[in-house]
Scaffold this active site. Structure first.
Site, mmCIF file in Angstrom:
data_model
loop_
_atom_site.group_PDB
_atom_site.id
_atom_site.type_symbol
_atom_site.label_atom_id
_atom_site.label_comp_id
_atom_site.label_asym_id
_atom_site.label_seq_id
_atom_site.Cartn_x
_atom_site.Cartn_y
_atom_site.Cartn_z
ATOM 1 C CE LYS A 1 -5.113 -2.626 8.795
ATOM 2 N NZ LYS A 1 -4.750 -1.511 9.906
ATOM 3 C CE LYS B 1 -1.620 -3.718 7.244
ATOM 4 N NZ LYS B 1 -1.372 -3.763 8.585
ATOM 5 C CB ILE C 1 -11.319 -7.041 15.667
ATOM 6 C CG1 ILE C 1 -11.158 -5.859 16.438
ATOM 7 C CG2 ILE C 1 -12.963 -7.335 15.073
ATOM 8 C CD1 ILE C 1 -11.944 -4.652 15.710
ATOM 9 C CG ASP D 1 -3.009 -0.023 7.240
ATOM 10 O OD1 ASP D 1 -2.156 -0.978 7.098
ATOM 11 O OD2 ASP D 1 -3.945 0.140 8.192
ATOM 12 C CD GLU E 1 1.411 -1.247 8.278
ATOM 13 O OE1 GLU E 1 2.060 -1.760 7.629
ATOM 14 O OE2 GLU E 1 0.554 -1.478 9.301
HETATM 15 N N1 HSE Z 1 -0.536 0.272 11.186
HETATM 16 C C1 HSE Z 1 -1.752 -0.501 11.290
HETATM 17 C C2 HSE Z 1 -2.589 0.333 12.034
HETATM 18 C C3 HSE Z 1 -1.074 -1.833 12.055
HETATM 19 O O1 HSE Z 1 -2.193 1.327 12.690
HETATM 20 O O2 HSE Z 1 -3.850 -0.245 12.197
HETATM 21 C C4 HSE Z 1 -2.405 -2.961 12.059
HETATM 22 O O3 HSE Z 1 -2.953 -3.399 10.827
#
Ligand code: HSE
Length: 335
Positions: free
Chosen positions: A207, A107, A138, A203, A192
């Site tokens: 997304k 991502k 999902i 993160d 991550e």
């Molecule tokens: N590090 C990410 C999380 C992993 O905890 O959602 C999944 O994308």
């Protein structure tokens, strides 16, 4: 049966190792689903001797991911290395230019290089598949691209990071400190490689950008999102919320306003117990898509971890195996 789909795999971390294991152990079932044999042809990872619970010793190991991406004997590149730039990006570019379809969970790379990668995809008629990049198990990318393709989307919101949700719910449910909960999330393979991406909200923002580009406009960029993570939330904050009958969750939202602009945000929120996101616990994620004519659709499932993320990667590989023969351009075009 049609000829095998030949896979080059780069990255053998938590997710890559699980994808490799399933492709080997479940080869027959997965190939039947795909309508043709699925074969890993070669792989690349930094240390091929590291124990990962999967034996790839009979397959060629290629030191350079870009070199693997260029091999003539692969049809698709599965990129599970991570990192917005560097070797993952280089390998993705090489693959697309050589008309090899790309399956990626990356991502950060998509959030930063979407326009560039999709321009390559279009020019070289190679698909980019990225179900695993958002909320692991999902199938939200599929829902936005296919299930809701006929909708006008007005809002996308929810919990998009398993690590943060695990930390916040472990603190509330078991009274443990932030640092201990983070360590658990790392040990369980949720975080991550650089966990500051999780706890500082980036993160989640990566997304949200992927979802906003899919649902609204590919021109939306990361810079348009104010991002705040959960780093400063203490056990006392979480417990005070609990005593008041509330829950703290890291919430992402992107909304199309009446004037055509977008309001987007990633930030921790104190939610009433009755809020639909409040009971979403552990590594679970939830996404609500408000749209017309569907009205509203909510998806809940595991948002991190080896199995759920591998599930998404396998779905993309199977999609490519099934539809490759029909492919004349990018498998899906952004809105
Ligand atoms: N590090 C990410 C999380 C992993 O905890 O959602 C999944 O994308």
């Amino acid at each position: 049966m049609r000829r095998p789909l030949r896979i080059g795999l780069i990255g053998l971390g938590v997710v890559g190792a699980e994808v490799a294991r399933l492709l080997l152990v479940e080869q027959k079932t997965l190939s039947a689903q795909a309508g043709r044999p699925l074969e890993i042809v070669a792989y690349s990872t930094r240390d091929p001797h590291k124990q990962r619970g999967v034996d790839l010793s009979k397959l060629p190991w290629v030191a350079s991911p870009a070199e693997l991406a260029a091999r003539e004997d692969i049809d698709i590149l599965v990129e599970l290395m991570g990192g917005a730039d560097g070797p993952a990006l280089e390998a993705a570019e090489v693959a697309l230019k050589a008309r090899k379809h790309l399956v990626t969970a990356n991502k950060a790379m998509l959030a930063k290089h979407w326009a560039h990668l999709f321009a390559l995809s279009k020019k070289h008629h190679a698909a980019i598949m990225f179900e695993a990049s958002v909320c692991a198990g999902i199938p939200v990318v599929k829902v936005l691209r296919e299930g809701l393709a006929g909708n006008r989307i007005s809002r996308i919101s929810g919990i998009l990071n398993g690590t943060c949700n695990y930390i916040l719910s472990a603190m509330a449910e078991r009274g443990i400190e932030f640092a201990d909960a983070l360590k658990e999330a790392q040990n369980l393979g949720y975080a991550e490689a650089d966990p500051t991406l999780d706890i500082d909200g980036w993160d989640t923002a990566h997304k949200l950008i992927v979802l906003a580009k899919l649902g609204f406009d590919p021109a939306i960029t990361l810079e348009q999102i104010p991002v705040k993570g959960i780093r400063d939330i203490t056990l006392a904050d979480v417990q005070a919320a609990k005593v008041a009958g509330k829950a703290i969750r890291l919430v992402a939202s992107a909304e199309k306003k009446a004037d055509g602009t977008y309001a987007m945000e990633v930030a921790p929120k104190v939610l009433d117990a009755a809020h639909p996101l409040a009971p979403v616990s552990g590594p679970m994620n939830a996404i609500t898509i408000d749209a017309q004519p569907v009205q509203s659709c909510t998806l809940i499932g595991p948002g991190a971890g080896a199995g759920p993320t591998a599930s998404a990667v396998l779905a993309d590989i199977i999609d490519l195996a099934r539809f490759d023969i029909l492919l004349e351009g990018p498998l899906y075009l952004p809105r």
